[in-house]
Design a protein around this motif. Structure first.
Motif, PDB file in Angstrom:
ATOM      1  N   VAL A  62     -16.117  10.383   3.454  1.00 26.69           N
ATOM      2  CA  VAL A  62     -16.184   8.922   3.489  1.00 26.69           C
ATOM      3  C   VAL A  62     -16.146   8.482   4.945  1.00 26.69           C
ATOM      4  N   TRP A  63     -17.135   7.685   5.363  1.00 21.01           N
ATOM      5  CA  TRP A  63     -17.311   7.378   6.779  1.00 21.01           C
ATOM      6  C   TRP A  63     -17.244   5.878   7.095  1.00 21.01           C
ATOM      7  N   GLY A  64     -16.635   5.106   6.205  1.00 23.98           N
ATOM      8  CA  GLY A  64     -16.548   3.670   6.451  1.00 23.98           C
ATOM      9  C   GLY A  64     -15.752   3.325   7.692  1.00 23.98           C
TER      10      GLY A  64
ATOM     11  N   PRO B 177     -21.643   6.407   2.051  1.00 23.05           N
ATOM     12  CA  PRO B 177     -20.324   6.740   2.610  1.00 23.05           C
ATOM     13  C   PRO B 177     -19.931   5.888   3.812  1.00 23.05           C
ATOM     14  N   PHE B 178     -20.915   5.295   4.498  1.00 25.93           N
ATOM     15  CA  PHE B 178     -20.625   4.504   5.695  1.00 25.93           C
ATOM     16  C   PHE B 178     -20.163   3.087   5.370  1.00 25.93           C
ATOM     17  N   PHE B 179     -20.076   2.761   4.074  1.00 18.54           N
ATOM     18  CA  PHE B 179     -19.649   1.423   3.673  1.00 18.54           C
ATOM     19  C   PHE B 179     -18.441   1.462   2.746  1.00 18.54           C
TER      20      PHE B 179
ATOM     21  N   ALA C  41     -24.379 -18.632   9.624  1.00 12.13           N
ATOM     22  CA  ALA C  41     -24.162 -18.611  11.071  1.00 12.13           C
ATOM     23  C   ALA C  41     -23.868 -17.201  11.589  1.00 12.13           C
ATOM     24  N   ILE C  42     -23.485 -16.302  10.698  1.00 17.49           N
ATOM     25  CA  ILE C  42     -23.230 -14.915  11.100  1.00 17.49           C
ATOM     26  C   ILE C  42     -24.570 -14.237  11.370  1.00 17.49           C
ATOM     27  N   PRO C  43     -24.712 -13.514  12.485  1.00 22.65           N
ATOM     28  CA  PRO C  43     -25.983 -12.826  12.766  1.00 22.65           C
ATOM     29  C   PRO C  43     -26.409 -11.942  11.601  1.00 22.65           C
ATOM     30  N   PRO C  44     -27.709 -11.810  11.347  1.00 26.15           N
ATOM     31  CA  PRO C  44     -28.187 -11.178  10.100  1.00 26.15           C
ATOM     32  C   PRO C  44     -27.762  -9.733   9.892  1.00 26.15           C
ATOM     33  N   VAL C  45     -27.801  -8.910  10.925  1.00 26.53           N
ATOM     34  CA  VAL C  45     -27.401  -7.515  10.745  1.00 26.53           C
ATOM     35  C   VAL C  45     -25.915  -7.433  10.422  1.00 26.53           C
ATOM     36  N   THR C  46     -25.114  -8.198  11.145  1.00 26.05           N
ATOM     37  CA  THR C  46     -23.672  -8.218  10.892  1.00 26.05           C
ATOM     38  C   THR C  46     -23.380  -8.753   9.503  1.00 26.05           C
ATOM     39  N   ARG C  47     -24.069  -9.794   9.105  1.00 25.45           N
ATOM     40  CA  ARG C  47     -23.869 -10.375   7.775  1.00 25.45           C
ATOM     41  C   ARG C  47     -24.179  -9.354   6.683  1.00 25.45           C
ATOM     42  N   THR C  48     -25.272  -8.638   6.841  1.00 26.95           N
ATOM     43  CA  THR C  48     -25.648  -7.618   5.857  1.00 26.95           C
ATOM     44  C   THR C  48     -24.660  -6.460   5.864  1.00 26.95           C
ATOM     45  N   LEU C  49     -24.211  -6.067   7.048  1.00 24.69           N
ATOM     46  CA  LEU C  49     -23.257  -4.966   7.172  1.00 24.69           C
ATOM     47  C   LEU C  49     -21.945  -5.299   6.467  1.00 24.69           C
ATOM     48  N   ILE C  50     -21.450  -6.499   6.679  1.00 20.63           N
ATOM     49  CA  ILE C  50     -20.189  -6.905   6.062  1.00 20.63           C
ATOM     50  C   ILE C  50     -20.343  -7.027   4.542  1.00 20.63           C
ATOM     51  N   ALA C  51     -21.437  -7.652   4.094  1.00 19.77           N
ATOM     52  CA  ALA C  51     -21.660  -7.824   2.661  1.00 19.77           C
ATOM     53  C   ALA C  51     -21.796  -6.477   1.957  1.00 19.77           C
ATOM     54  N   THR C  52     -22.523  -5.544   2.578  1.00 15.40           N
ATOM     55  CA  THR C  52     -22.700  -4.217   1.981  1.00 15.40           C
ATOM     56  C   THR C  52     -21.383  -3.460   1.928  1.00 15.40           C
ATOM     57  N   THR C  53     -20.587  -3.578   2.984  1.00 17.84           N
ATOM     58  CA  THR C  53     -19.289  -2.910   3.024  1.00 17.84           C
ATOM     59  C   THR C  53     -18.356  -3.470   1.957  1.00 17.84           C
ATOM     60  N   LEU C  54     -18.303  -4.788   1.834  1.00 14.11           N
ATOM     61  CA  LEU C  54     -17.454  -5.407   0.815  1.00 14.11           C
ATOM     62  C   LEU C  54     -17.911  -5.011  -0.589  1.00 14.11           C
ATOM     63  N   GLY C  55     -19.218  -5.093  -0.835  1.00  9.57           N
ATOM     64  CA  GLY C  55     -19.740  -4.769  -2.153  1.00  9.57           C
ATOM     65  C   GLY C  55     -19.517  -3.318  -2.532  1.00  9.57           C
ATOM     66  N   THR C  56     -19.780  -2.410  -1.584  1.00 14.31           N
ATOM     67  CA  THR C  56     -19.614  -0.982  -1.871  1.00 14.31           C
ATOM     68  C   THR C  56     -18.153  -0.628  -2.088  1.00 14.31           C
TER      69      THR C  56
END
Length: 241
Positions: free
Chosen positions: A115-117, A60-62, A12-27
């Motif tokens: 680092v730019w997260g 660095p952004f994640f 249900a999370i919009p795709p760009v936001t979902r990818t952004l959050i997943a990438t940030t958590l993973g990184t």
């Protein structure tokens, strides 16, 4: 919640936001638990350009420091990015994030930040506040303000609570403002569009680029605006552990 409920909630999370959050958590987790990954992830122009470690322009952004602040940042990223993506559409939201990353990279050689997260969250927050300037926020249920002032409030709060410089957040806000200026303010004055979302960004989401009539409407600055607010509730001091 069952596995199916979790899957539906994530979808249900919009795709760009979902990818952004997943990438940030993973990184962030990889940097925390894998020292070699941490060394290979911070921004270093010399290594990126001369050693062809081009991923350093993106990782660095994640990156965040796992802490209470990280949880709050993820909450802000989810709420603000989701709101923007629902208002703008996924292709345009992806384009705006790409613009801010490129703009921050252009400034990065002149500031002492690797680092730019946190800056990424700030850029999203700034664009969200600019898109919804008349909304209201009750920070911790006590401090009420219009959303347009919220990014600057965050900069002042981080500067007060943390010893590190908020320069990355200031740069992110300026880059977010530049996008908003070229995206909405200047087109309203000149009647011209200064941004065109590349066609491949629409194809990523299975969408067609808008026709010329839609582009003309967008150039006039007409967009639906969410003017509601939300309460942050009560809690511990931001940045405490």
């Amino acid at each position: 919640m069952s596995t199916r409920d979790w899957k539906e909630a994530i979808q249900a999370i919009p795709p760009v936001t979902r990818t952004l959050i997943a990438t940030t958590l993973g990184t962030t987790l990889a940097v925390k638990f894998i020292p070699a990954f941490a060394y290979a992830s911070y921004l270093d122009f010399e290594l990126a350009l001369y050693k062809l470690q081009i991923w350093r322009f993106l990782t660095p952004f994640f990156i965040h420091a796992p802490s209470l602040q990280f949880i709050i940042d993820m909450f802000m990223l989810y709420r603000n990015s989701s709101s923007l993506e629902q208002q703008r559409g996924s292709p345009y939201h992806l384009f705006s994030l790409t613009f801010c990353i490129v703009a921050m990279l252009a400034v990065a050689p002149f500031v002492d930040v690797v680092v730019w997260g946190r800056a990424m969250v700030q850029a999203v927050t700034y664009m969200w506040a600019n898109e919804n300037p008349h909304g209201q926020i009750a920070f911790w249920g006590m401090i009420k303000m219009k959303t347009i002032y919220f990014p600057w409030f965050l900069i002042a709060l981080y500067a007060f609570l943390q010893p590190s410089s908020p320069m990355d957040m200031i740069v992110a806000s300026l880059c977010g403002h530049l996008f908003c200026f070229l995206d909405k303010i200047l087109p309203r004055k000149t009647g011209r569009r200064y941004f065109t979302v590349p066609g491949f960004m629409y194809k990523i989401f299975g969408e067609r680029p808008p026709n010329m009539a839609s582009s003309s409407t967008a150039a006039s600055g007409e967009r639906r605006t969410w003017t509601g607010g939300y309460s942050w509730g009560s809690g511990r001091r931001l940045g405490s552990s």
